[in-house]
Scaffold this active site. Structure first.
Site, PDB file in Angstrom:
ATOM      1  N   HIS A  15       0.841  -1.208   0.000  1.00  0.00           N
ATOM      2  CA  HIS A  15       0.000   0.000   0.000  1.00  0.00           C
ATOM      3  C   HIS A  15       0.869   1.249   0.000  1.00  0.00           C
ATOM      4  O   HIS A  15       1.308   1.722   1.052  1.00  0.00           O
ATOM      5  CB  HIS A  15      -0.913  -0.039   1.233  1.00  0.00           C
ATOM      6  CG  HIS A  15      -1.825   1.141   1.367  1.00  0.00           C
ATOM      7  ND1 HIS A  15      -3.011   1.068   2.068  1.00  0.00           N
ATOM      8  CD2 HIS A  15      -1.760   2.407   0.921  1.00  0.00           C
ATOM      9  CE1 HIS A  15      -3.603   2.244   2.035  1.00  0.00           C
ATOM     10  NE2 HIS A  15      -2.859   3.079   1.344  1.00  0.00           N
ATOM     11  N   HIS A  17       0.923   4.974  -2.487  1.00  0.00           N
ATOM     12  CA  HIS A  17       0.353   5.693  -3.638  1.00  0.00           C
ATOM     13  C   HIS A  17       1.487   6.197  -4.520  1.00  0.00           C
ATOM     14  O   HIS A  17       2.401   6.868  -4.024  1.00  0.00           O
ATOM     15  CB  HIS A  17      -0.516   6.853  -3.155  1.00  0.00           C
ATOM     16  CG  HIS A  17      -1.676   6.387  -2.341  1.00  0.00           C
ATOM     17  ND1 HIS A  17      -2.932   6.224  -2.873  1.00  0.00           N
ATOM     18  CD2 HIS A  17      -1.766   6.001  -1.040  1.00  0.00           C
ATOM     19  CE1 HIS A  17      -3.753   5.773  -1.924  1.00  0.00           C
ATOM     20  NE2 HIS A  17      -3.072   5.630  -0.806  1.00  0.00           N
ATOM     21  N   HIS A 195      -9.718   1.460   0.415  1.00  0.00           N
ATOM     22  CA  HIS A 195      -9.494   2.300   1.592  1.00  0.00           C
ATOM     23  C   HIS A 195     -10.771   2.328   2.432  1.00  0.00           C
ATOM     24  O   HIS A 195     -11.847   2.681   1.925  1.00  0.00           O
ATOM     25  CB  HIS A 195      -9.134   3.723   1.187  1.00  0.00           C
ATOM     26  CG  HIS A 195      -7.713   3.872   0.731  1.00  0.00           C
ATOM     27  ND1 HIS A 195      -7.217   3.232  -0.362  1.00  0.00           N
ATOM     28  CD2 HIS A 195      -6.674   4.602   1.260  1.00  0.00           C
ATOM     29  CE1 HIS A 195      -5.933   3.555  -0.513  1.00  0.00           C
ATOM     30  NE2 HIS A 195      -5.585   4.386   0.461  1.00  0.00           N
ATOM     31  N   GLU A 198     -10.195   4.332   7.881  1.00  0.00           N
ATOM     32  CA  GLU A 198      -9.113   5.300   8.111  1.00  0.00           C
ATOM     33  C   GLU A 198      -9.758   6.595   8.623  1.00  0.00           C
ATOM     34  O   GLU A 198      -9.601   6.957   9.775  1.00  0.00           O
ATOM     35  CB  GLU A 198      -8.330   5.550   6.809  1.00  0.00           C
ATOM     36  CG  GLU A 198      -7.196   6.564   6.952  1.00  0.00           C
ATOM     37  CD  GLU A 198      -6.634   7.041   5.596  1.00  0.00           C
ATOM     38  OE1 GLU A 198      -7.322   6.915   4.561  1.00  0.00           O
ATOM     39  OE2 GLU A 198      -5.506   7.576   5.597  1.00  0.00           O
ATOM     40  N   ASP A 276       2.096   4.297   2.687  1.00  0.00           N
ATOM     41  CA  ASP A 276       0.991   5.143   2.206  1.00  0.00           C
ATOM     42  C   ASP A 276       1.484   6.253   1.259  1.00  0.00           C
ATOM     43  O   ASP A 276       1.324   6.137   0.047  1.00  0.00           O
ATOM     44  CB  ASP A 276       0.208   5.703   3.394  1.00  0.00           C
ATOM     45  CG  ASP A 276      -1.260   5.964   3.083  1.00  0.00           C
ATOM     46  OD1 ASP A 276      -1.711   5.614   1.971  1.00  0.00           O
ATOM     47  OD2 ASP A 276      -1.962   6.510   3.951  1.00  0.00           O
ATOM     48  N   ASP A 277       2.046   7.317   1.800  1.00  0.00           N
ATOM     49  CA  ASP A 277       2.566   8.457   1.011  1.00  0.00           C
ATOM     50  C   ASP A 277       3.807   8.963   1.740  1.00  0.00           C
ATOM     51  O   ASP A 277       3.785  10.033   2.372  1.00  0.00           O
ATOM     52  CB  ASP A 277       1.514   9.580   0.951  1.00  0.00           C
ATOM     53  CG  ASP A 277       0.158   9.093   0.459  1.00  0.00           C
ATOM     54  OD1 ASP A 277       0.001   8.945  -0.752  1.00  0.00           O
ATOM     55  OD2 ASP A 277      -0.711   8.840   1.312  1.00  0.00           O
TER      56      ASP A 277
HETATM   57  N1  ADE Z   1      -4.773   9.095  -1.420  1.00  0.00           N
HETATM   58  C1  ADE Z   1      -3.474   9.205  -1.098  1.00  0.00           C
HETATM   59  N2  ADE Z   1      -3.278   8.866   0.190  1.00  0.00           N
HETATM   60  C2  ADE Z   1      -4.489   8.540   0.712  1.00  0.00           C
HETATM   61  C3  ADE Z   1      -4.943   8.110   1.977  1.00  0.00           C
HETATM   62  N3  ADE Z   1      -4.113   7.926   3.022  1.00  0.00           N
HETATM   63  N4  ADE Z   1      -6.265   7.892   2.138  1.00  0.00           N
HETATM   64  C4  ADE Z   1      -7.107   8.060   1.121  1.00  0.00           C
HETATM   65  N5  ADE Z   1      -6.732   8.452  -0.109  1.00  0.00           N
HETATM   66  C5  ADE Z   1      -5.426   8.694  -0.316  1.00  0.00           C
HETATM   67 ZN    ZN Z   2      -3.618   4.992   1.033  1.00  0.00          ZN
END
Ligand code: ADE
Ligand code: ZN
Length: 335
Positions: A15, A17, A195, A198, A276-277
């Site tokens: 996971h 992005h 998703h 969260e 995640d990012d």
């Molecule tokens: N797009 C990029 N990161 C995200 C996240 N943590 N939750 C939902 N959409 C996303």
């Molecule tokens: Zn995500």
């Protein structure tokens, strides 16, 4: 915020992005190459991405993605991320790719994919790491766009495209409306994850669990608010793609101490570690393993166990998964 990366522990990530892997330095480089000014408000004074809460984070993400314009750009983003992962002992990564972001930047899906695939090939050749792609829809772009992206993915099968995901504004756009998009993806043989749990609670997780083909959850951590739901996840062995530092940075939990990863593991829910990012949250996948060791008390054997869970849940074909699982007890050259 995070911890040392422990390169000797073999890792896998399910996971992350794709646009969200590009550090400010790379976004700057791409902007210069494409003759673009950096979007206003993108970066803070200390050269980190500027955002204050989840909706603002999503807008900043879109601004950064708007600078990624060409197939070569996508190649570079993918290659640089995978090469950095390999240096942290990561063997396998599933990148969440977004045809909608590429399209908004002027790229059709064939060009978008050509760049990504080149990045995967180059990273394998130069760093020995395997990457695969999950096609993602963005729930706040609506049901019609999601079904169009799913249908396009179904019409363009490729060995590197192994799964389907849905990101974006979970609280405002419940999963139920996207049943048809997931049915299209499942029927095309794509592994499905979504998703949920969260920025919304157990109801959102239940809605995601009802989607066709759903076998993993992106995050899913807020299921912990409902013990019956936790039992269901354990019974069905639904795999959670947990992103601890993202959750703390985005305020889902106030601290690592408040994070439910240990409770979910103890309840028998299959858990994996993910970033995640990463540059948005000041972490890396290697550092997420460090967090699991230093904050959640997992020893090296338990960390390798999480990697094995990830590989078992990977949407890659069996032959690749089996090879990677067999390699879990060896150290790759150079580490
Ligand atoms: N797009 C990029 N990161 C995200 C996240 N943590 N939750 C939902 N959409 C996303
Ligand atoms: Zn995500």
């Amino acid at each position: 915020m995070s911890a040392a990366a422990i390169p000797a522990v073999p890792k896998a990530e399910l996971h992350v992005h794709l646009e969200g892997t590009a550090r400010p330095e790379l976004i700057r480089r791409l902007a210069v190459r494409n003759g673009l000014a950096l979007p206003d408000g993108l970066l803070a004074a200390d050269d980190t991405f500027h955002w204050t809460d989840f909706p603002h984070f999503l807008r900043t993400y879109d601004l950064a993605a708007s600078v990624i314009r060409t197939a070569q750009d996508y190649r570079d983003v993918v290659y640089e991320y995978l090469a950095a992962c390999a240096a942290e002992g990561v063997r396998y990564v599933e990148l969440i790719s977004s045809p909608d972001h590429a399209r908004a930047a002027g790229l059709d899906e064939a060009e978008h994919r050509a760049g990504i695939f080149q990045g995967i090939d180059d990273a394998r050749a130069q760093a020995g790491i395997e990457g695969r792609i999950l096609v993602s829809v963005v729930r706040n772009l609506g049901v019609e766009a999601a079904e169009r992206v799913a249908a396009e993915a179904a019409a363009m099968p490729h060995e590197y495209v192994v799964g389907f995901n849905m990101a974006g504004d979970e609280a405002g756009f419940p999963a139920t409306a996207f049943t048809r998009a997931f049915a299209i993806a499942r029927d095309a043989g794509l592994g499905c994850t979504c998703h949920a749990g969260e920025h919304a609670g157990p109801e959102s997780v239940r809605a995601a669990l009802a989607l066709p083909g759903l076998v993993r959850l992106s995050h899913g951590v807020r299921a912990v608010e409902d013990p019956e739901l936790v039992r269901e996840l354990a019974d069905r062995q639904i795999v959670l793609e947990v992103c601890p530092t993202s959750n703390v940075a985005l305020g889902v939990y106030p601290s690592y101490d408040a994070h439910p990863l240990p409770a979910l593991l103890a309840a028998g829910v299959p858990v994996t570690l993910n970033s995640d990012d990463p540059p948005y949250f000041g972490s890396t996948i290697g550092e997420e393993y460090g967090v699991a060791r230093d904050r959640f008390g997992l020893d090296d054997a338990a960390l390798v166990g999480l990697t094995d869970t990830a590989l078992r849940a990977a949407f890659a074909p069996d032959a690749l998964r089996d090879r990677l699982r067999k390699g879990l007890h060896s150290t790759p050259p150079g580490l």
